[in-house]
Design a protein around this motif. Structure first.
Motif: not given
Ligand SMILES: Cc1ncc(COP(=O)(O)O)c(C=O)c1O
Length: 371
Positions: A82-84, A157-159, A185-190, A215-217, A224-226
Motif C-alpha cells: 500500500g502507499s501507507a 488532495n485528501n480531503p 508528494a502523496d500522489e495516490v489520487y493522481k 493502486l488503492s485510490k 491488492l495492497r500495492v
Molecule cells: C493520501 C493517501 N495516502 C495514502 C493512503 C493509504 O492508502 P493505501 O495504503 O491503501 O495505498 C491513503 C488512504 O486513504 C490516502 O488517502
C-alpha cells in the motif's frame, strides 16, 4: 513511542462496515479479481508460486512502474504494501529527531503523525479554501527554515480533492531547490482528475522530488495492497533499508496483478472507469448541495473520491457524524479528523445508486435536525 491516534483510519475501521450507507471511503468502488483479469490471466494466477519475492519489489514490476515517470529505472522505485507503507518507510528512512518537516494541510495525516512521533518538528501550512484549497506561497516560504529537511503535500488532495497546478508545483520546487530541501508528494489520487488531465509528478519536476503512489485510490484496487515510492536512488535505498524491517515483501499474488494493471493500456482503462464513476457522482453531489444549500456548501473536488463539505449547523463534526450513523445508518468522516471542525468528508467513489440513496438519507436527517 508516543503516537497520536490516526483517527481518519480508526473511525472508518470501527464503523464503515456497520452501516447501510458507507460514504466514508476516499477511493473509487473497487474491482473484483474477476472483473479485473481475463480468463487466461485468472488461469495464470492459479499457477503463481506463493513464495517470497524481492524485498524492494520484483524487477519487472519496478521497471514497469518506473516507466510511469520520466528518466527513471527500476532503481528509482521501491514497491510497498500500500502507499501507507511507502509513506512509512519514507519517514523512517529520511527524517531524524530535530529535523523540520513542512506539511501542507489538510492532508492524509499519516506522515504528519509519524514525523511527530519521531520528534521531528512538523510545521503546518494551510490550503486556503478562499484560494480554491491552494496554499498561499508566502506562507509556505515563511515556514521554511535552515532546518527544513522536507516539504510534504498531497495532490490531488485528501480531503478537498483540489489539485495543485503545475505553476504552484514549480514554485514549490524553486523554494526547495534554493535550500536543497526534499519535496515529497502523496500522489495516490493522481490519474483520477475529472477533466482527464493527469498532472505532473513531483518525481519528474525535481531532482529531489519523491512521489508516493499505489493502486488503492485512482486505480480502485485497495485490496491488492500495492504502493510504491519513486524518486532519487539514494532516497529509495534508504526506504528499502527500512522496508527490510517492516513487511519483507508484498504478496506474490498482488504483484502478479500489479504487473498487469500498471501496463499503459490497462492503466488507462482503469482510470477511465474511475473518472466515469467520479464525474457522474460529483454531478449528483453538486445537485444535492444546491438543493441543501441552506446547510451545506462545497468547492467540488477536481479529483479523487471525496468532497470536503462545509456545514452551517451548530454541531460538532464528530457528534454530527455519529448522529448520522446511529440515526440514519450513514457513515461520513468528520472534519475533526483533519483538525477542521465544521466540515464533513463525503465519499463520491461509491456506485451511483448507493451514493444517491445515502444522500437522500442525509437530506432527511438534516431536515430532522432543522425541525
Ligand atoms: C493520501 C493517501 N495516502 C495514502 C493512503 C493509504 O492508502 P493505501 O495504503 O491503501 O495505498 C491513503 C488512504 O486513504 C490516502 O488517502
Amino acid at each position: 513511542m508516543d503516537i497520536v491516534e490516526f483517527s481518519i483510519e480508526r473511525i472508518q475501521s470501527l464503523y464503515e462496515n456497520t452501516v447501510d450507507y458507507n460514504l466514508s471511503d476516499s477511493g473509487v468502488h473497487p474491482y473484483t479479481l474477476r472483473e479485473l483479469l481475463d480468463a487466461e490471466q485468472i488461469n495464470q494466477l492459479l499457477d503463481v508460486e506463493l513464495g517470497y519475492g524481492w524485498t524492494n519489489g520484483g524487477v519487472e514490476l519496478r521497471q514497469s512502474i518506473s516507466k510511469l515517470y520520466k528518466d527513471k529505472n527500476a532503481d528509482n522505485v521501491i514497491v510497498t504494501n500500500g502507499s501507507a507503507e511507502a509513506n512509512f518507510v519514507l519517514v523512517m528512512g529520511m527524517l531524524n529527531p530535530g529535523d523540520e518537516l513542512v506539511v501542507i494541510v489538510p492532508n492524509y495525516l499519516q506522515i504528519w503523525g509519524w514525523a511527530k512521533a519521531l520528534n521531528v518538528k512538523v510545521v503546518e501550512v494551510p490550503l486556503r479554501e478562499e484560494l480554491g484549497w491552494l496554499p498561499d506561497m508566502d506562507e509556505l516560504k515563511d515556514a521554511i527554515t535552515p532546518n527544513t529537511k522536507m516539504i510534504s503535500y498531497c495532490s490531488p488532495n485528501n480531503p478537498t480533492g483540489s489539485v495543485l497546478p503545475q505553476e504552484t508545483l514549480e514554485q514549490i520546487v524553486d523554494l526547495a531547490r534554493a535550500q536543497g530541501i526534499y519535496v515529497h508528494a502523496d500522489e495516490v489520487y493522481k490519474g483520477s482528475e475529472l477533466d482527464g488531465n493527469e498532472g505532473p509528478s513531483i518525481a519528474d519536476l525535481y531532482e529531489k522530488g519523491i512521489a508516493t503512489n499505489g493502486l488503492s485510490k485512482a486505480m480502485a484496487l485497495p485490496g491488492l495492497r500495492v504502493g510504491w515510492l519513486a524518486g532519487p536512488k539514494d532516497v529509495i535505498d534508504r526506504a528499502w533499508h527500512c522496508k527490510d524491517y517492516t513487511s519483507i515483501t508484498t504478496s506474490s499474488v498482488s504483484e502478479f496483478a500489479a504487473n498487469i494493471v500498471v501496463q499503459p493500456q490497462k492503466r488507462s482503462e482503469i482510470l477511465e472507469r474511475s473518472r466515469t464513476i467520479l464525474n457522474q457522482n460529483v454531478a449528483t453531489l453538486d445537485e444535492w448541495i444546491k438543493q441543501n444549500s441552506e446547510n451545506y456548501s462545497c468547492q467540488l473536488p477536481q479529483a479523487g473520491g471525496m468532497a470536503f463539505v462545509r456545514y452551517s449547523m451548530n454541531i460538532n463534526s464528530t457528534d454530527l457524524v455519529h448522529r448520522m450513523r446511529t440515526e440514519r445508518s450513514i457513515m461520513l468522516l468528520p472534519g475533526d479528523c483533519y483538525g477542521m471542525d465544521g466540515y464533513i468528508r463525503i465519499g463520491v467513489g461509491a456506485p451511483s445508486d448507493h451514493l444517491k440513496a445515502g444522500l437522500a438519507q442525509l437530506h432527511e436527517f438534516t431536515r430532522g435536525l432543522n425541525d
